[in-house]
Design a protein around this motif. Sequence first.
Motif, mmCIF file in Angstrom:
data_model
loop_
_atom_site.group_PDB
_atom_site.id
_atom_site.type_symbol
_atom_site.label_atom_id
_atom_site.label_comp_id
_atom_site.label_asym_id
_atom_site.label_seq_id
_atom_site.Cartn_x
_atom_site.Cartn_y
_atom_site.Cartn_z
ATOM 1 N N SER A 1 57.011 -10.947 43.471
ATOM 2 C CA SER A 1 56.701 -12.345 43.757
ATOM 3 C C SER A 1 57.079 -12.648 45.198
ATOM 4 N N PRO A 2 56.119 -13.070 46.010
ATOM 5 C CA PRO A 2 56.415 -13.326 47.415
ATOM 6 C C PRO A 2 56.782 -14.782 47.681
ATOM 7 N N MET A 3 57.451 -14.979 48.792
ATOM 8 C CA MET A 3 57.766 -16.311 49.270
ATOM 9 C C MET A 3 57.582 -16.284 50.777
ATOM 10 N N TYR A 4 57.000 -17.350 51.334
ATOM 11 C CA TYR A 4 56.710 -17.393 52.761
ATOM 12 C C TYR A 4 57.231 -18.672 53.397
ATOM 13 N N ALA A 5 57.602 -18.551 54.653
ATOM 14 C CA ALA A 5 57.865 -19.745 55.443
ATOM 15 C C ALA A 5 56.532 -20.439 55.710
ATOM 16 N N ASP A 6 56.571 -21.765 55.804
ATOM 17 C CA ASP A 6 55.336 -22.523 56.019
ATOM 18 C C ASP A 6 54.611 -22.083 57.294
ATOM 19 N N SER A 7 55.373 -21.683 58.290
ATOM 20 C CA SER A 7 54.789 -21.338 59.584
ATOM 21 C C SER A 7 53.932 -20.079 59.548
ATOM 22 N N VAL A 8 54.073 -19.261 58.500
ATOM 23 C CA VAL A 8 53.321 -18.003 58.454
ATOM 24 C C VAL A 8 52.368 -17.915 57.263
ATOM 25 N N LYS A 9 52.380 -18.918 56.402
ATOM 26 C CA LYS A 9 51.505 -18.888 55.228
ATOM 27 C C LYS A 9 50.048 -18.770 55.649
ATOM 28 N N GLY A 10 49.336 -17.881 54.977
ATOM 29 C CA GLY A 10 47.933 -17.661 55.289
ATOM 30 C C GLY A 10 47.691 -16.669 56.405
ATOM 31 N N ARG A 11 48.764 -16.280 57.103
ATOM 32 C CA ARG A 11 48.619 -15.313 58.204
ATOM 33 C C ARG A 11 49.387 -14.019 57.936
ATOM 34 N N PHE A 12 50.538 -14.131 57.295
ATOM 35 C CA PHE A 12 51.383 -12.969 57.032
ATOM 36 C C PHE A 12 51.341 -12.642 55.540
ATOM 37 N N THR A 13 51.454 -11.354 55.222
ATOM 38 C CA THR A 13 51.511 -10.902 53.835
ATOM 39 C C THR A 13 52.639 -9.897 53.674
ATOM 40 N N ILE A 14 53.517 -10.161 52.719
ATOM 41 C CA ILE A 14 54.608 -9.236 52.414
ATOM 42 C C ILE A 14 54.242 -8.452 51.160
ATOM 43 N N SER A 15 54.584 -7.169 51.160
ATOM 44 C CA SER A 15 54.305 -6.320 50.001
ATOM 45 C C SER A 15 55.367 -5.229 49.935
ATOM 46 N N GLN A 16 55.384 -4.488 48.817
ATOM 47 C CA GLN A 16 56.352 -3.399 48.687
ATOM 48 C C GLN A 16 55.679 -2.226 47.985
ATOM 49 N N ASP A 17 56.261 -1.044 48.142
ATOM 50 C CA ASP A 17 55.676 0.131 47.508
ATOM 51 C C ASP A 17 56.078 0.193 46.031
ATOM 52 N N ASP A 18 55.521 1.183 45.316
ATOM 53 C CA ASP A 18 55.760 1.272 43.868
ATOM 54 C C ASP A 18 57.225 1.536 43.546
ATOM 55 N N ARG A 19 57.934 2.235 44.430
ATOM 56 C CA ARG A 19 59.353 2.486 44.202
ATOM 57 C C ARG A 19 60.212 1.280 44.560
ATOM 58 N N LYS A 20 59.595 0.310 45.208
ATOM 59 C CA LYS A 20 60.293 -0.925 45.583
ATOM 60 C C LYS A 20 61.442 -0.670 46.528
ATOM 61 N N THR A 21 61.286 0.374 47.354
ATOM 62 C CA THR A 21 62.313 0.639 48.356
ATOM 63 C C THR A 21 61.767 0.471 49.772
ATOM 64 N N THR A 22 60.464 0.255 49.909
ATOM 65 C CA THR A 22 59.847 0.007 51.206
ATOM 66 C C THR A 22 59.089 -1.311 51.154
#
Length: 123
Positions: free
Chosen positions: A56-77
Amino acid sequence: QVQLTESGGGSVESGGSLRLQCTASVWTYSRHCMAWFRQAPGQEREGVACIDADASPMYADSVKGRFTISQDDRKTTVYLQMNMLKPNDTAVYYCAWSITNYCALSPSRFPHWGKGQQVTVSP
């Protein structure tokens, strides 16, 4: 001690894109939060985005719609894809990691930090 290894910083023109990557030297945890913060010269460190073990991602208002956070299947990257970059996105970007049930963009919640990656966006 958790070590966070970051990569992907650099210089781009306004409107360009960069992708940051951060790998934590940990085993997979069922509850954790990985986050990106940034700090511009003379300014306080601010939260950019975070992601928990359920992706579940959370973003600062200043970057919403421009930045995307994600992680790998091991959840370590964790990755931060930054598109439509603006000059005021220029800062040192830091990866942070914490064991927690609640992910939030507050620096005090994170005991483990990377060394930072410089991101420079020219007009």
